[in-house]
Design an enzyme around this catalytic site. Structure first.
Site, PDB file in Angstrom:
ATOM      1  N   GLY A  90      -4.984  -0.966  10.107  1.00 24.56           N
ATOM      2  CA  GLY A  90      -3.796  -1.801  10.215  1.00 24.56           C
ATOM      3  C   GLY A  90      -3.748  -2.909   9.182  1.00 24.56           C
ATOM      4  O   GLY A  90      -2.920  -3.802   9.259  1.00 24.56           O
ATOM      5  N   GLY A 105      -3.255  -2.446   5.867  1.00 21.76           N
ATOM      6  CA  GLY A 105      -2.551  -2.036   4.656  1.00 21.76           C
ATOM      7  C   GLY A 105      -3.410  -1.292   3.659  1.00 21.76           C
ATOM      8  O   GLY A 105      -3.081  -1.240   2.474  1.00 21.76           O
ATOM      9  N   SER A 106      -4.509  -0.693   4.109  1.00 23.28           N
ATOM     10  CA  SER A 106      -5.428  -0.035   3.185  1.00 23.28           C
ATOM     11  C   SER A 106      -4.786   1.148   2.463  1.00 23.28           C
ATOM     12  O   SER A 106      -5.043   1.353   1.274  1.00 23.28           O
ATOM     13  CB  SER A 106      -6.707   0.409   3.905  1.00 23.28           C
ATOM     14  OG  SER A 106      -6.407   1.283   4.982  1.00 23.28           O
ATOM     15  N   ASP A 129       3.554  -2.539   2.802  1.00 21.73           N
ATOM     16  CA  ASP A 129       2.162  -2.539   2.340  1.00 21.73           C
ATOM     17  C   ASP A 129       2.065  -2.311   0.838  1.00 21.73           C
ATOM     18  O   ASP A 129       1.249  -2.950   0.154  1.00 21.73           O
ATOM     19  CB  ASP A 129       1.343  -1.484   3.090  1.00 21.73           C
ATOM     20  CG  ASP A 129       1.143  -1.825   4.549  1.00 21.73           C
ATOM     21  OD1 ASP A 129       1.383  -2.985   4.946  1.00 21.73           O
ATOM     22  OD2 ASP A 129       0.732  -0.920   5.311  1.00 21.73           O
TER      23      ASP A 129
END
Length: 174
Positions: free
Chosen positions: A61, A63-64, A109
């Site tokens: 969660g 934003g990888s 993201d």
């Protein structure tokens, strides 16, 4: 990324996966390492080695995947002597994940990763995105960094399949 040759060698260190593919013909986005395959297909390269590594667990969660999208596009551009605007970088990264790899999601993201820093982002009709940098005093940023805590709860989730807020808790420490 190390371009060259007629085959692709893909390694995702955080997933513990390695894959050898025969040039552009093996780059469909279905199957293992689909995002990496899609990125290489879009790049137009005919062969090379691509290795990825992340300090953030997939599905955390944080934003990888958006950050990986941006890093892939920027690295592939650099390997070919290209550079694009931050907006074009964010849009191509979103296209990579959502359209090419078939992983639905928003653009926040990719834009956050491409622009970096503190920004106010507005997402409007017709895919309009406005990014306005926030000019924060250094002492405020330092105070925020000193008091912000992020906890990984040990569970991964797929953002398109789960309600938001399931795996990461953020709070300001008083």
């Amino acid at each position: 990324i190390q371009p060259g040759g007629g085959t692709f060698h893909l390694t995702s260190e955080d997933l513990g996966e390695t894959l050898e593919l025969p040039g552009q013909n093996g780059l469909d986005s279905n199957g293992r390492l689909g995002l990496l395959r899609a990125a290489l297909r879009l790049s137009g390269l005919t062969g090379g080695s691509l290795r990825t590594r992340s300090q953030v667990p997939p599905g955390s969660g944080l934003g990888s995947s958006g950050a990986l999208d941006v890093a892939l596009i920027a690295a592939l551009d650099a390997a070919q002597g290209r550079q694009r605007s931050l907006v074009d970088l964010a849009e191509e990264a979103w296209r990579l994940e959502t359209i090419e790899a078939g992983l639905p999601g928003g653009k926040q993201d990719q834009y956050a990763a491409a622009f970096g820093g503190f920004n106010f982002m507005e997402f409007g009709p017709r895919d309009r995105v406005i990014v306005s940098p926030l000019r924060l005093r250094r002492d405020y940023v330092d105070d925020l960094e000193a008091h912000l805590l992020l906890y990984y709860m040990g569970r991964s989730r797929e953002s398109a399949a789960s309600p938001p807020g399931g795996s990461v808790t953020a709070r300001l420490d008083p």
